[in-house]
Design a protein around this motif. Structure first.
Motif, mmCIF file in Angstrom:
data_model
loop_
_atom_site.group_PDB
_atom_site.id
_atom_site.type_symbol
_atom_site.label_atom_id
_atom_site.label_comp_id
_atom_site.label_asym_id
_atom_site.label_seq_id
_atom_site.Cartn_x
_atom_site.Cartn_y
_atom_site.Cartn_z
ATOM 1 N N LEU A 252 0.802 -1.217 0.000
ATOM 2 C CA LEU A 252 0.000 0.000 0.000
ATOM 3 C C LEU A 252 0.840 1.274 0.000
ATOM 4 O O LEU A 252 0.421 2.300 -0.527
ATOM 5 N N SER A 253 2.015 1.223 0.574
ATOM 6 C CA SER A 253 2.847 2.423 0.640
ATOM 7 C C SER A 253 3.336 2.860 -0.739
ATOM 8 O O SER A 253 3.756 4.004 -0.917
ATOM 9 N N GLU A 254 3.279 1.977 -1.712
ATOM 10 C CA GLU A 254 3.756 2.300 -3.062
ATOM 11 C C GLU A 254 2.656 2.847 -3.963
ATOM 12 O O GLU A 254 2.936 3.313 -5.067
ATOM 13 N N LEU A 255 1.397 2.779 -3.515
ATOM 14 C CA LEU A 255 0.289 3.254 -4.342
ATOM 15 C C LEU A 255 0.299 4.766 -4.464
ATOM 16 O O LEU A 255 0.738 5.473 -3.561
ATOM 17 N N ASP A 256 -0.196 5.240 -5.587
ATOM 18 C CA ASP A 256 -0.316 6.676 -5.814
ATOM 19 C C ASP A 256 -1.744 6.966 -6.278
ATOM 20 O O ASP A 256 -2.034 7.019 -7.465
ATOM 21 N N VAL A 257 -2.635 7.085 -5.295
ATOM 22 C CA VAL A 257 -4.041 7.362 -5.542
ATOM 23 C C VAL A 257 -4.399 8.638 -4.804
ATOM 24 O O VAL A 257 -4.045 8.803 -3.634
ATOM 25 N N ASN A 258 -5.094 9.541 -5.476
ATOM 26 C CA ASN A 258 -5.433 10.821 -4.859
ATOM 27 C C ASN A 258 -6.202 10.620 -3.555
ATOM 28 O O ASN A 258 -7.153 9.847 -3.505
ATOM 29 N N MET A 259 -5.797 11.311 -2.494
ATOM 30 C CA MET A 259 -6.412 11.253 -1.164
ATOM 31 C C MET A 259 -6.150 9.925 -0.451
ATOM 32 O O MET A 259 -6.898 9.523 0.426
ATOM 33 N N PHE A 260 -5.091 9.250 -0.826
ATOM 34 C CA PHE A 260 -4.713 8.018 -0.136
ATOM 35 C C PHE A 260 -3.218 8.032 0.117
ATOM 36 O O PHE A 260 -2.433 8.384 -0.756
ATOM 37 N N SER A 261 -2.836 7.634 1.322
ATOM 38 C CA SER A 261 -1.412 7.494 1.622
ATOM 39 C C SER A 261 -1.238 6.410 2.676
ATOM 40 O O SER A 261 -2.121 6.170 3.492
ATOM 41 N N ALA A 262 -0.104 5.748 2.631
ATOM 42 C CA ALA A 262 0.170 4.679 3.584
ATOM 43 C C ALA A 262 1.661 4.624 3.868
ATOM 44 O O ALA A 262 2.481 4.672 2.948
ATOM 45 N N VAL A 263 2.008 4.541 5.144
ATOM 46 C CA VAL A 263 3.405 4.340 5.528
ATOM 47 C C VAL A 263 3.779 2.886 5.274
ATOM 48 O O VAL A 263 4.855 2.566 4.786
ATOM 49 N N ASN A 264 2.841 1.996 5.627
ATOM 50 C CA ASN A 264 2.985 0.573 5.348
ATOM 51 C C ASN A 264 1.576 -0.021 5.326
ATOM 52 O O ASN A 264 0.598 0.720 5.294
ATOM 53 N N SER B 5 -0.096 -1.270 7.584
ATOM 54 C CA SER B 5 -0.828 -1.082 8.841
ATOM 55 C C SER B 5 -1.157 0.383 9.096
ATOM 56 O O SER B 5 -2.233 0.700 9.603
ATOM 57 N N LEU B 6 -0.237 1.273 8.747
ATOM 58 C CA LEU B 6 -0.442 2.707 8.971
ATOM 59 C C LEU B 6 -0.976 3.342 7.693
ATOM 60 O O LEU B 6 -0.229 3.608 6.761
ATOM 61 N N ILE B 7 -2.305 3.540 7.666
ATOM 62 C CA ILE B 7 -2.981 3.955 6.438
ATOM 63 C C ILE B 7 -3.857 5.168 6.696
ATOM 64 O O ILE B 7 -4.606 5.201 7.674
ATOM 65 N N ASN B 8 -3.751 6.161 5.838
ATOM 66 C CA ASN B 8 -4.652 7.317 5.874
ATOM 67 C C ASN B 8 -5.447 7.309 4.571
ATOM 68 O O ASN B 8 -4.940 7.690 3.523
ATOM 69 N N ASP B 9 -6.690 6.852 4.662
ATOM 70 C CA ASP B 9 -7.509 6.649 3.471
ATOM 71 C C ASP B 9 -8.614 7.688 3.426
ATOM 72 O O ASP B 9 -9.675 7.518 4.011
ATOM 73 N N GLY B 10 -8.370 8.757 2.686
ATOM 74 C CA GLY B 10 -9.363 9.834 2.612
ATOM 75 C C GLY B 10 -10.319 9.703 1.452
ATOM 76 O O GLY B 10 -11.130 10.605 1.212
ATOM 77 N N CYS B 11 -10.240 8.595 0.707
ATOM 78 C CA CYS B 11 -11.081 8.463 -0.491
ATOM 79 C C CYS B 11 -11.851 7.161 -0.536
ATOM 80 O O CYS B 11 -12.604 6.917 -1.485
ATOM 81 N N GLY B 12 -11.696 6.306 0.459
ATOM 82 C CA GLY B 12 -12.435 5.055 0.464
ATOM 83 C C GLY B 12 -11.849 3.989 -0.429
ATOM 84 O O GLY B 12 -12.535 3.063 -0.831
ATOM 85 N N LEU B 13 -10.568 4.105 -0.749
ATOM 86 C CA LEU B 13 -9.920 3.118 -1.607
ATOM 87 C C LEU B 13 -9.762 1.785 -0.884
ATOM 88 O O LEU B 13 -10.041 0.725 -1.440
ATOM 89 N N TYR B 14 -9.335 1.832 0.370
ATOM 90 C CA TYR B 14 -8.969 0.611 1.088
ATOM 91 C C TYR B 14 -9.906 0.314 2.257
ATOM 92 O O TYR B 14 -10.310 -0.821 2.464
ATOM 93 N N ARG B 15 -10.263 1.343 2.996
ATOM 94 C CA ARG B 15 -11.080 1.125 4.190
ATOM 95 C C ARG B 15 -12.552 1.438 3.990
ATOM 96 O O ARG B 15 -13.365 1.235 4.880
ATOM 97 N N GLY B 16 -12.889 1.958 2.845
ATOM 98 C CA GLY B 16 -14.282 2.302 2.595
ATOM 99 C C GLY B 16 -14.576 3.738 2.979
ATOM 100 O O GLY B 16 -13.847 4.359 3.750
ATOM 101 N N ARG B 17 -15.656 4.269 2.421
ATOM 102 C CA ARG B 17 -16.021 5.664 2.682
ATOM 103 C C ARG B 17 -17.019 5.740 3.817
ATOM 104 O O ARG B 17 -18.095 5.135 3.763
ATOM 105 N N LEU B 18 -16.670 6.488 4.865
ATOM 106 C CA LEU B 18 -17.530 6.606 6.038
ATOM 107 C C LEU B 18 -18.786 7.391 5.713
ATOM 108 O O LEU B 18 -18.727 8.455 5.104
ATOM 109 N N ILE B 19 -19.956 6.822 6.080
ATOM 110 C CA ILE B 19 -21.229 7.491 5.859
ATOM 111 C C ILE B 19 -21.681 8.223 7.113
ATOM 112 O O ILE B 19 -22.036 9.392 7.084
#
Length: 329
Positions: A286-298, A300-314
């Protein structure tokens, strides 16, 4: 072969990725006359439309909030949370390909041959959990006579809530969908009139210790399906951070390898392609992906602002338990 992985390094938005993936997958499916890939495209279009046109979720979540208010009134001593998510793109893609692999493997194991295209297509027409809500309850220790009562008390209230939910939402424009005997409940705590609608993962013993009640509703207003899951806090911990957290990377790989080894390569193209797509997703760094509003250190440490990996919070609703003396006031 077209795979989602090929589109996750461009810096595009989720919607742009979906647009390009669907376009190329459909073009390839027409060229190769691959009917399963055409169904795959329709599956992805549903996700894209849900992300593009989700105004109805405001009205839907308001109806869910009514049940939250009901629970706050009826069970002020319980602590509970309501969560709602649109399934993530990566998880949805994993699920589609996983269904193909699992169905073909099970059919081949049982019958010694592969399912017909018609049978496989029918199996892939039942995705109803793009929108999912989760209710998690907990009984605070201060409300128990002794700690040993916690599990039985929480279970009692969980099933009590499950008994009320279908009728409550049906009065507000939702229709409970029959579970068709899948994971039919054997619990005496679940009423007979609602039993046909629930998939009960609490009664049976799952290898990964997963426990939850699942029920699907059709929202007659938005003409879409949604799933509601009911759990205790302990069940939710096991599902989210325990053994049931998608079996873990190594166990998932092992399970996939067993299926791959059982089906000779080249004999069933639908199995081969779905297995390859699934394994590629499983091996994502995941740390190698380049998707807008998504970033990951590895992984386990994921900041998913677009719902790519963890889903979009309703929605998030939280109710903190009140003390018994507060109730008297």
């Amino acid at each position: 072969m077209i795979t989602l992985n090929d589109y996750l390094y461009s810096g595009d938005t989720i919607l742009r990725i979906l647009h390009n993936y669907i376009h190329d997958l459909r073009k390839d499916a027409k060229k190769t006359h691959n009917e399963i890939d055409m169904i795959h495209c329709n599956f992805l279009i549903l996700i894209r439309e849900l992300l593009e046109h989700n105004d109805f979720l405001t009205a839907q979540s308001q109806q869910i909030r009514e049940f939250y208010k009901y629970m706050a009134k009826e069970y002020p001593f319980l602590a509970f949370t309501f969560r709602g998510r649109i399934k993530s793109l990566i998880r949805a893609e994993e699920k589609f390909n996983g269904y193909v692999v699992e169905y073909i493997y099970n059919y081949y194991t049982e019958h010694g041959k592969y399912p017909s295209l018609t049978e496989l297509k029918n199996r892939l027409s039942c995705f109803r959990d793009f929108i999912a809500y989760r209710i998690v309850i907990a009984m605070p220790k201060c409300h128990l006579k002794c700690e040993e009562d916690r599990e039985s008390e929480e279970l009692k209230y969980l099933y009590e809530i499950a008994n009320v939910l279908p009728g409550f939402l049906e009065e507000r424009g939702f229709t409970a969908e029959p579970a068709n005997g899948i994971k039919e409940s054997t619990s005496s705590l679940l009423n007979e009139d609602v039993r046909p609608y629930y998939r009960d993962y609490i009664c049976g013993t799952e290898l990964d210790e997963y426990q939850s009640l699942h029920i699907t509703f059709y929202d007659n207003s938005s003409r879409s399906y949604m799933e509601v899951q009911l759990r205790t806090k302990t069940m939710d911990d096991i599902a989210e951070i325990g053994p049931a957290n998608h079996l873990g990377y190594e166990k998932k790989q092992e399970s996939e390898r067993v299926r791959r080894d059982a089906i000779p390569k080249g004999e069933c193209i639908y199995f081969d392609e779905a297995d390859e797509r699934g394994m590629k997703l499983l091996g994502l760094e995941l740390s190698e992906l380049d998707v807008n509003m998504f970033s990951a250190v590895n992984n386990s440490l994921i900041n998913d602002g677009c719902g790519l990996y963890r889903g979009r919070l309703i929605l998030p609703y939280e109710h903190l338990s009140r003390f018994q003396n507060d109730l008297i006031d």
